[in-house]
Design a protein around this motif. Structure first.
Motif, mmCIF file in Angstrom:
data_model
loop_
_atom_site.group_PDB
_atom_site.id
_atom_site.type_symbol
_atom_site.label_atom_id
_atom_site.label_comp_id
_atom_site.label_asym_id
_atom_site.label_seq_id
_atom_site.Cartn_x
_atom_site.Cartn_y
_atom_site.Cartn_z
ATOM 1 N N ALA A 107 30.410 -7.659 16.872
ATOM 2 C CA ALA A 107 29.538 -8.910 16.272
ATOM 3 C C ALA A 107 29.561 -8.704 14.874
ATOM 4 C CB ALA A 107 28.336 -8.706 17.127
ATOM 5 N N LEU A 108 29.647 -7.444 14.465
ATOM 6 C CA LEU A 108 29.232 -7.285 12.877
ATOM 7 C C LEU A 108 30.571 -7.908 12.090
ATOM 8 C CD1 LEU A 108 27.620 -3.836 12.661
ATOM 9 C CD2 LEU A 108 26.533 -6.096 12.083
ATOM 10 N N THR A 109 31.591 -7.878 12.767
ATOM 11 C CA THR A 109 33.137 -7.907 12.038
ATOM 12 C C THR A 109 33.323 -9.579 12.415
ATOM 13 O OG1 THR A 109 34.075 -7.277 14.071
ATOM 14 C CG2 THR A 109 33.932 -5.808 12.234
ATOM 15 N N ASN A 110 32.532 -10.225 13.367
ATOM 16 C CA ASN A 110 32.927 -11.673 13.507
ATOM 17 C C ASN A 110 31.775 -12.499 12.738
ATOM 18 O OD1 ASN A 110 32.455 -14.419 14.860
ATOM 19 N ND2 ASN A 110 33.961 -13.608 16.392
ATOM 20 N N ARG A 111 32.223 -13.440 11.701
ATOM 21 C CA ARG A 111 31.402 -13.979 10.917
ATOM 22 C C ARG A 111 30.728 -14.884 11.403
ATOM 23 N NH1 ARG A 111 34.341 -17.032 5.794
ATOM 24 N NH2 ARG A 111 34.763 -14.596 5.374
ATOM 25 N N ASN B 222 24.953 -20.687 22.113
ATOM 26 C CA ASN B 222 26.397 -20.306 22.210
ATOM 27 C C ASN B 222 26.913 -19.253 21.560
ATOM 28 O OD1 ASN B 222 26.982 -22.906 23.390
ATOM 29 N ND2 ASN B 222 26.974 -23.959 21.316
ATOM 30 N N LEU B 223 25.803 -18.085 21.551
ATOM 31 C CA LEU B 223 26.089 -16.696 20.884
ATOM 32 C C LEU B 223 26.546 -15.863 21.999
ATOM 33 C CD1 LEU B 223 25.997 -15.243 18.289
ATOM 34 C CD2 LEU B 223 23.564 -14.659 18.993
ATOM 35 N N ASN B 224 27.817 -15.538 21.929
ATOM 36 C CA ASN B 224 28.549 -14.959 23.063
ATOM 37 C C ASN B 224 28.174 -13.328 23.011
ATOM 38 O OD1 ASN B 224 29.986 -14.396 25.184
ATOM 39 N ND2 ASN B 224 31.980 -14.013 24.273
ATOM 40 N N LEU B 225 26.904 -13.181 23.243
ATOM 41 C CA LEU B 225 26.244 -11.599 23.222
ATOM 42 C C LEU B 225 25.536 -11.544 24.346
ATOM 43 C CD1 LEU B 225 25.508 -10.990 19.579
ATOM 44 C CD2 LEU B 225 27.408 -10.126 20.451
ATOM 45 N N THR B 226 25.363 -10.185 24.951
ATOM 46 C CA THR B 226 24.471 -9.979 25.784
ATOM 47 C C THR B 226 23.095 -9.779 25.228
ATOM 48 O OG1 THR B 226 24.583 -7.643 25.553
ATOM 49 C CG2 THR B 226 26.215 -8.244 27.243
ATOM 50 N N ALA B 227 22.286 -9.874 25.951
ATOM 51 C CA ALA B 227 20.712 -10.183 25.520
ATOM 52 C C ALA B 227 20.402 -8.866 24.880
ATOM 53 C CB ALA B 227 19.617 -10.101 26.590
ATOM 54 N N PHE C 187 19.346 -6.067 19.563
ATOM 55 C CA PHE C 187 19.965 -5.061 18.474
ATOM 56 C C PHE C 187 20.375 -5.847 17.206
ATOM 57 C CE2 PHE C 187 22.962 -2.046 16.352
ATOM 58 C CZ PHE C 187 22.004 -0.727 16.488
ATOM 59 N N MET C 188 21.236 -6.642 17.314
ATOM 60 C CA MET C 188 21.743 -7.257 16.026
ATOM 61 C C MET C 188 20.620 -7.805 15.153
ATOM 62 S SD MET C 188 25.046 -7.072 15.235
ATOM 63 C CE MET C 188 25.244 -8.633 14.371
ATOM 64 N N GLU C 189 19.889 -8.417 15.889
ATOM 65 C CA GLU C 189 18.622 -9.270 15.254
ATOM 66 C C GLU C 189 17.778 -8.232 14.368
ATOM 67 O OE1 GLU C 189 18.973 -12.619 18.739
ATOM 68 O OE2 GLU C 189 16.967 -11.326 18.619
ATOM 69 N N THR C 190 17.446 -7.284 15.111
ATOM 70 C CA THR C 190 16.515 -6.335 14.515
ATOM 71 C C THR C 190 17.277 -5.541 13.471
ATOM 72 O OG1 THR C 190 17.055 -4.936 16.351
ATOM 73 C CG2 THR C 190 15.018 -6.102 16.265
ATOM 74 N N LEU C 191 18.407 -5.176 13.727
ATOM 75 C CA LEU C 191 19.319 -4.629 12.711
ATOM 76 C C LEU C 191 19.395 -5.182 11.513
ATOM 77 C CD1 LEU C 191 21.590 -2.234 11.812
ATOM 78 C CD2 LEU C 191 23.454 -3.665 12.762
ATOM 79 N N LEU C 192 19.738 -6.487 11.469
ATOM 80 C CA LEU C 192 19.776 -7.345 10.270
ATOM 81 C C LEU C 192 18.719 -7.749 9.564
ATOM 82 C CD1 LEU C 192 22.512 -10.060 11.651
ATOM 83 C CD2 LEU C 192 22.636 -8.162 9.825
ATOM 84 N N MET C 193 17.451 -7.319 10.272
ATOM 85 C CA MET C 193 15.945 -7.576 9.731
ATOM 86 C C MET C 193 15.301 -6.194 9.408
ATOM 87 S SD MET C 193 15.170 -10.746 9.792
ATOM 88 C CE MET C 193 16.687 -11.045 9.461
ATOM 89 N N MET C 194 16.332 -5.187 9.393
ATOM 90 C CA MET C 194 16.045 -3.850 9.012
ATOM 91 C C MET C 194 15.278 -3.568 7.677
ATOM 92 S SD MET C 194 17.703 -0.111 9.745
ATOM 93 C CE MET C 194 19.271 -0.719 8.610
ATOM 94 N N PRO C 195 16.158 -4.145 6.583
ATOM 95 C CA PRO C 195 15.831 -4.120 5.346
ATOM 96 C C PRO C 195 14.465 -4.474 4.957
ATOM 97 C CG PRO C 195 18.053 -4.955 5.418
ATOM 98 C CD PRO C 195 17.640 -4.980 6.842
#
Length: 296
Positions: free
Chosen positions: A65-69, A169-174, A179-187
């Motif tokens: 997910a991190l490497t897919n723009r 259309n986001l191809n990720l499990t819930a 995890f991605m959403e909270t990771l990107l809001m971590m700062p």
């Protein structure tokens, strides 16, 4: 197969019940700065979901997910939207507006249907159209009768509805998505947590008493209902989960009354108008369930 459907029914129902009871949890943190509570919710959800992904050996999904723009930017937008929803919701509950939050989650499926119509060219059923017009009627009644625009319910409902549209259309499990959403809001979460703890005199002035246990529990109360929902929603028809979803705002409404929020006649009438509209969508979904049962 029947066992899987039964398990799905139990887990999805459990997730909506837990979400509906969340106001009781947030009121325990009413003495803590709500933005700090939001920041801690992000951080501890990140920790809990990271441990879950590590335990289930799913961290590879995060790397992809991190490497897919496209996935990265959709996750960032989703993170901003869910953070806004979480933050406004915490403020609403801890300022004595649980009933307004409940109204927001009754309205939210209507906004979802509208987004589906405009953005995805989906065709709402006749019942969903009727629900939409009743919801608009309830909002207009409040506006005319009180002279105040019901901003808080809409501020809660709109970001969450758009959030669902972004994730469609986001191809990720819930679990990976959270995890991605909270990771990107971590700062933001780390920055505010550091600033606030310094502002009030150090971590020991924030993480004391019951807050020492309740703030880390934010990760659990956020993640567990999501995991339960994710476990069960694949085992039952999605339109059936659409009926169960009204458990959440109904319990929130009851929690607002239990917590002693006043219910004036004008707001009760607005709720009644919206409830009548919801019945039409529920009737549509019940017909779908009966049709599937006849097909065996």
């Amino acid at each position: 197969m029947e066992k899987k459907k039964t398990l799905g029914l139990v887990t999805v129902t459990g997730s909506y019940v837990l979400w509906g009871l969340l106001p009781g949890f947030w009121t325990l943190l009413a003495a803590v700065n709500p933005v700090y509570v939001l920041a801690q919710r992000i951080l501890w959800s990140l920790v809990f979901m990271g441990l879950y992904l590590a335990a289930t050996r799913s961290l590879g999904e995060v790397k992809a997910a991190l490497t897919n723009r496209t996935t990265f930017w959709k996750s960032l937008v989703s993170g901003v939207l869910i953070t806004l929803n979480w933050g406004v919701y915490i403020v609403a509950v801890n300022s004595g507006h649980v009933l307004d939050a409940s109204m927001g989650y009754f309205i939210e499926p209507v906004i979802v249907a509208l987004i589906g119509l405009i953005a995805f060219r989906e065709k709402p059923t006749r019942g969903e159209w009727i629900t939409f017009f009743f919801a608009v009627g309830g909002i207009l009644y409040l506006l005319v009768s009180t002279g105040k625009f019901p901003a808080l319910p809409l501020i809660i409902a709109a970001p969450f509805a758009v959030y669902g549209g972004v994730k469609k259309n986001l191809n990720l499990t819930a679990q990976t998505s959270l995890f991605m959403e909270t990771l990107l809001m971590m700062p933001f979460a780390l920055g505010f947590s550091w600033w606030w703890s310094a502002h009030v005199g150090g971590w020991d002035h924030v993480m004391n008493g019951t807050a020492f246990w309740l703030l880390p529990a934010c990760g659990l109360v956020t993640s567990i209902p999501l995991l339960l929902f994710n476990m069960g929603v694949k085992e039952i028809p999605y339109y059936f989960s659409g009926i169960l979803m009204y458990i959440n705002p109904t319990l929130q409404f009851l929690m607002g009354l239990i917590l002693g929020e006043p219910m004036d006649a004008k707001r009760l009438i607005a709720f009644a108008i919206i409830w009548v509209g919801v019945l039409f969508t529920l009737a549509d979904k019940v017909r779908l369930i009966r049709a599937e049962a006849r097909r065996g």
